[in-house]
Design a protein around this motif. Structure first.
Motif, PDB file in Angstrom:
ATOM      1  N   PRO A   1       4.024 -14.972  12.964  1.00 39.26           N
ATOM      2  CA  PRO A   1       3.899 -16.236  12.250  1.00 39.26           C
ATOM      3  C   PRO A   1       3.000 -17.195  12.604  1.00 39.26           C
ATOM      4  CG  PRO A   1       6.023 -16.231  13.656  1.00 39.26           C
ATOM      5  CD  PRO A   1       5.378 -14.930  13.779  1.00 39.26           C
ATOM      6  N   ASN A   2       2.353 -16.939  14.002  1.00 39.27           N
ATOM      7  CA  ASN A   2       1.228 -17.625  14.536  1.00 39.27           C
ATOM      8  C   ASN A   2       0.124 -17.300  13.858  1.00 39.27           C
ATOM      9  OD1 ASN A   2       3.237 -19.447  16.032  1.00 39.27           O
ATOM     10  ND2 ASN A   2       3.055 -17.602  17.419  1.00 39.27           N
ATOM     11  N   VAL A   3      -0.241 -16.192  12.981  1.00 36.68           N
ATOM     12  CA  VAL A   3      -1.495 -15.743  12.625  1.00 36.68           C
ATOM     13  C   VAL A   3      -1.287 -15.823  11.028  1.00 36.68           C
ATOM     14  CG1 VAL A   3      -2.906 -13.726  12.611  1.00 36.68           C
ATOM     15  CG2 VAL A   3      -1.458 -14.009  14.587  1.00 36.68           C
ATOM     16  N   PRO A   4      -2.504 -16.635  10.633  1.00 41.41           N
ATOM     17  CA  PRO A   4      -2.042 -16.779   9.051  1.00 41.41           C
ATOM     18  C   PRO A   4      -2.609 -15.574   8.564  1.00 41.41           C
ATOM     19  CG  PRO A   4      -4.186 -18.036  10.332  1.00 41.41           C
ATOM     20  CD  PRO A   4      -3.251 -17.319  11.196  1.00 41.41           C
ATOM     21  N   MET A   5      -2.100 -15.382   7.459  1.00 43.45           N
ATOM     22  CA  MET A   5      -2.603 -13.999   6.491  1.00 43.45           C
ATOM     23  C   MET A   5      -2.701 -14.519   5.001  1.00 43.45           C
ATOM     24  SD  MET A   5      -0.469 -10.640   7.950  1.00 43.45           S
ATOM     25  CE  MET A   5      -1.110  -9.599   6.850  1.00 43.45           C
ATOM     26  N   SER A   6      -3.778 -13.886   4.637  1.00 42.96           N
ATOM     27  CA  SER A   6      -4.065 -14.407   2.973  1.00 42.96           C
ATOM     28  C   SER A   6      -3.131 -13.540   2.244  1.00 42.96           C
ATOM     29  CB  SER A   6      -5.434 -14.058   2.647  1.00 42.96           C
ATOM     30  OG  SER A   6      -5.592 -12.563   2.943  1.00 42.96           O
ATOM     31  N   PRO A   7      -2.706 -14.102   0.745  1.00 42.21           N
ATOM     32  CA  PRO A   7      -2.161 -13.272   0.198  1.00 42.21           C
ATOM     33  C   PRO A   7      -2.470 -11.833  -0.294  1.00 42.21           C
ATOM     34  CG  PRO A   7      -2.413 -15.490  -0.988  1.00 42.21           C
ATOM     35  CD  PRO A   7      -3.221 -15.317   0.440  1.00 42.21           C
ATOM     36  N   ALA A   8      -3.791 -11.626  -0.195  1.00 39.58           N
ATOM     37  CA  ALA A   8      -4.302 -10.138  -0.483  1.00 39.58           C
ATOM     38  C   ALA A   8      -3.780  -9.401   0.825  1.00 39.58           C
ATOM     39  CB  ALA A   8      -5.771 -10.503  -0.657  1.00 39.58           C
ATOM     40  N   ASP A   9      -4.062 -10.037   1.990  1.00 41.75           N
ATOM     41  CA  ASP A   9      -3.535  -9.165   3.111  1.00 41.75           C
ATOM     42  C   ASP A   9      -2.150  -8.783   3.072  1.00 41.75           C
ATOM     43  OD1 ASP A   9      -6.044  -9.234   4.301  1.00 41.75           O
ATOM     44  OD2 ASP A   9      -5.898 -11.074   5.479  1.00 41.75           O
ATOM     45  N   LEU A  10      -1.148  -9.713   2.879  1.00 46.20           N
ATOM     46  CA  LEU A  10       0.344  -9.478   2.871  1.00 46.20           C
ATOM     47  C   LEU A  10       0.506  -8.439   1.690  1.00 46.20           C
ATOM     48  CD1 LEU A  10       1.515 -13.243   2.911  1.00 46.20           C
ATOM     49  CD2 LEU A  10       1.820 -11.490   4.784  1.00 46.20           C
ATOM     50  N   ALA A  11      -0.267  -8.557   0.496  1.00 50.80           N
ATOM     51  CA  ALA A  11       0.053  -7.685  -0.697  1.00 50.80           C
ATOM     52  C   ALA A  11      -0.464  -6.171   0.053  1.00 50.80           C
ATOM     53  CB  ALA A  11      -0.806  -7.998  -1.817  1.00 50.80           C
ATOM     54  N   ALA A  12      -1.729  -5.998   0.679  1.00 48.79           N
ATOM     55  CA  ALA A  12      -1.845  -4.604   1.223  1.00 48.79           C
ATOM     56  C   ALA A  12      -0.928  -4.199   2.112  1.00 48.79           C
ATOM     57  CB  ALA A  12      -3.376  -4.953   1.952  1.00 48.79           C
ATOM     58  N   LEU A  13      -0.565  -5.134   3.152  1.00 46.46           N
ATOM     59  CA  LEU A  13       0.634  -4.763   4.212  1.00 46.46           C
ATOM     60  C   LEU A  13       1.735  -4.387   3.367  1.00 46.46           C
ATOM     61  CD1 LEU A  13       1.485  -4.350   6.942  1.00 46.46           C
ATOM     62  CD2 LEU A  13       1.983  -6.744   6.812  1.00 46.46           C
ATOM     63  N   ARG A  14       2.344  -4.809   2.413  1.00 46.94           N
ATOM     64  CA  ARG A  14       3.325  -4.404   1.762  1.00 46.94           C
ATOM     65  C   ARG A  14       3.299  -3.086   0.924  1.00 46.94           C
ATOM     66  NH1 ARG A  14       7.409  -7.599  -0.178  1.00 46.94           N
ATOM     67  NH2 ARG A  14       6.516  -9.453   0.512  1.00 46.94           N
ATOM     68  N   THR A  15       1.809  -2.992   0.339  1.00 49.64           N
ATOM     69  CA  THR A  15       1.670  -1.622   0.067  1.00 49.64           C
ATOM     70  C   THR A  15       1.739  -0.376   0.950  1.00 49.64           C
ATOM     71  OG1 THR A  15       0.299  -2.833  -1.984  1.00 49.64           O
ATOM     72  CG2 THR A  15       0.098  -0.233  -1.438  1.00 49.64           C
ATOM     73  N   ARG A  16       1.177  -0.741   1.960  1.00 47.84           N
ATOM     74  CA  ARG A  16       0.974   0.240   3.042  1.00 47.84           C
ATOM     75  C   ARG A  16       2.405   0.554   3.605  1.00 47.84           C
ATOM     76  NH1 ARG A  16       0.334   0.186   8.641  1.00 47.84           N
ATOM     77  NH2 ARG A  16       0.100  -2.075   8.713  1.00 47.84           N
ATOM     78  N   LEU A  17       3.304  -0.277   3.750  1.00 49.38           N
ATOM     79  CA  LEU A  17       4.698   0.061   4.022  1.00 49.38           C
ATOM     80  C   LEU A  17       5.657   0.641   3.056  1.00 49.38           C
ATOM     81  CD1 LEU A  17       5.145  -3.214   6.334  1.00 49.38           C
ATOM     82  CD2 LEU A  17       4.595  -1.239   7.109  1.00 49.38           C
ATOM     83  N   GLY A  18       5.055   0.609   1.791  1.00 50.74           N
ATOM     84  CA  GLY A  18       5.998   0.881   0.799  1.00 50.74           C
ATOM     85  C   GLY A  18       6.940   0.027   0.324  1.00 50.74           C
ATOM     86  N   LEU A  19       6.677  -1.192   0.507  1.00 50.36           N
ATOM     87  CA  LEU A  19       7.898  -2.322   0.378  1.00 50.36           C
ATOM     88  C   LEU A  19       7.408  -2.908  -1.185  1.00 50.36           C
ATOM     89  CD1 LEU A  19       8.005  -4.348   3.473  1.00 50.36           C
ATOM     90  CD2 LEU A  19       9.653  -2.614   2.508  1.00 50.36           C
ATOM     91  N   ASP A  20       6.462  -2.387  -1.898  1.00 52.00           N
ATOM     92  CA  ASP A  20       5.956  -2.620  -3.366  1.00 52.00           C
ATOM     93  C   ASP A  20       6.832  -1.925  -4.273  1.00 52.00           C
ATOM     94  OD1 ASP A  20       4.588  -0.588  -2.349  1.00 52.00           O
ATOM     95  OD2 ASP A  20       3.065  -1.124  -3.867  1.00 52.00           O
ATOM     96  N   GLN A  21       7.434  -0.949  -3.733  1.00 56.02           N
ATOM     97  CA  GLN A  21       7.924   0.103  -4.480  1.00 56.02           C
ATOM     98  C   GLN A  21       9.491  -0.268  -4.954  1.00 56.02           C
ATOM     99  OE1 GLN A  21       6.699   3.122  -5.898  1.00 56.02           O
ATOM    100  NE2 GLN A  21       4.939   2.418  -4.823  1.00 56.02           N
ATOM    101  N   PRO A  22      10.111   0.038  -5.967  1.00 61.26           N
ATOM    102  CA  PRO A  22      11.725  -0.412  -6.300  1.00 61.26           C
ATOM    103  C   PRO A  22      12.435   0.149  -5.054  1.00 61.26           C
ATOM    104  CG  PRO A  22      10.330   0.892  -8.217  1.00 61.26           C
ATOM    105  CD  PRO A  22       9.369   1.142  -6.918  1.00 61.26           C
TER     106      PRO A  22
END
Length: 319
Positions: free
Chosen positions: A41-62
């Motif tokens: 939480p102390n390291v700011p992340m852009s929406p693009a970075d969050l989306a990329a991390l979500r995709t890498r972890l598979g959390l964008d899937q149903p």
């Protein structure tokens, strides 16, 4: 017996699958976004970075696809990696905590079985005596006391006030390993964990033995002049143990629930402490892995209990 065991294993596998699904769904229903556990939480992340991390972890899937992906890896023996320990596989982390938990629970169950059966037998033989009333009060108090309350009271009395036992841990920090040191740290948490199970076993043992002692074959043995000791141990005790064996298997789940509190209070490095730490840190892979291993242990113990019941009572037929 082999066919019966195989069928029970298949049923247990289905229960384990249902447990993993239920745990997965409940974790996803908890407030907050799972991605929050992966970021600082102390390291700011852009929406693009969050989306990329979500995709890498598979959390964008149903959710169904996420569960199937996890299940495929779990069946291959890969439970993923801890969120808080990125280089630590969940399976290795969980297996490293199984030994201390088995030692704690095994000791507690042994104390509960021996103590509960002995107290139950004495209560039944000395029915309505002062000793029986005293043991009944103990059993009622033990059943009514939650594990966390027993742990806190025991810690305060025996470690803080009397200083008879260590206040936590599995070994003395900085000291060489010794069996005596391990036992000093084990006695108090194992005894406190055994209280609830011993109380239940005491009540069941007393009621079961009283019922058996009223049977005709027991009265016949007494009429033939058989010593009371042999009447109790040889004729009555084995039959009275049948419902107690079933109870012992069912108390494994109670012991696991109590172990979570006991390990947290005494800082015992087992599965319970690992699970509490994982929940606090929202470490989802560790929660899933620990729950799966605990569920598997409970299923195996229940299977062994059923087999033991059939061995003790030859009238039981398994098909």
């Amino acid at each position: 017996m082999l066919g019966y065991s195989l069928r029970r294993l298949l049923i247990g596998s289905g229960m384990l699958l249902a447990l993993s699904l239920l745990t997965f769904v409940l974790l996803r229903l908890t407030p907050g976004d799972p991605i929050d556990a992966y970021i600082d939480p102390n390291v700011p992340m852009s929406p693009a970075d969050l989306a990329a991390l979500r995709t890498r972890l598979g959390l964008d899937q149903p959710l169904p696809l996420q569960y199937l992906a996890w299940l495929k890896q779990a069946l291959a023996g890969n439970l993923g990696y801890s969120i808080k320990r990125f280089d630590q596989p969940v399976l290795d982390l969980v297996l490293s905590r199984v030994g201390p938990t088995l030692l704690l629970m095994g000791s507690a169950i042994l104390i509960a079985i021996l103590g509960g059966i002995a107290i139950g037998v004495v209560s039944a033989v000395r029915r309505n005596s002062l000793l029986d009333v005293s043991f009944s009060i103990f059993a009622l108090a033990g059943i009514s006391s939650p594990a966390f309350l027993s742990a806190l009271i025991g810690l305060y009395v025996f470690s803080v006030r009397l200083r008879w036992m260590p206040s936590g841990g599995m070994l003395t920090p900085g000291a060489n390993f010794s069996i005596g040191d391990l036992l000093r740290h084990l006695v108090l948490p194992a005894s406190l964990l055994a209280i609830a199970q011993a109380a239940l076993i005491t009540r069941y043992m007393r009621a079961s033995l009283l019922e058996v002692l009223s049977q005709d074959y027991v009265r016949t043995a007494r009429a033939k002049g058989v010593y009371e000791f042999w009447v109790i141990t040889k004729h009555a005790l084995r039959n009275a143990l049948l419902p107690v064996v079933t109870l012992i298997g069912s108390t494994i789940g109670l012991a696991i629930g109590g172990a979570i509190f006991i390990e947290s209070v005494f800082n015992w490095p087992g599965m319970g402490l690992l699970l509490v730490d994982a929940v606090s840190a929202r470490d989802y892979p560790v929660i899933m892995g620990a729950t799966l291993v605990i569920g598997a242990c409970v299923i195996v113990v229940n299977l062994l209990t059923d087999i033991t019941y059939a061995v003790i009572d030859p009238r039981i037929k398994v098909g």
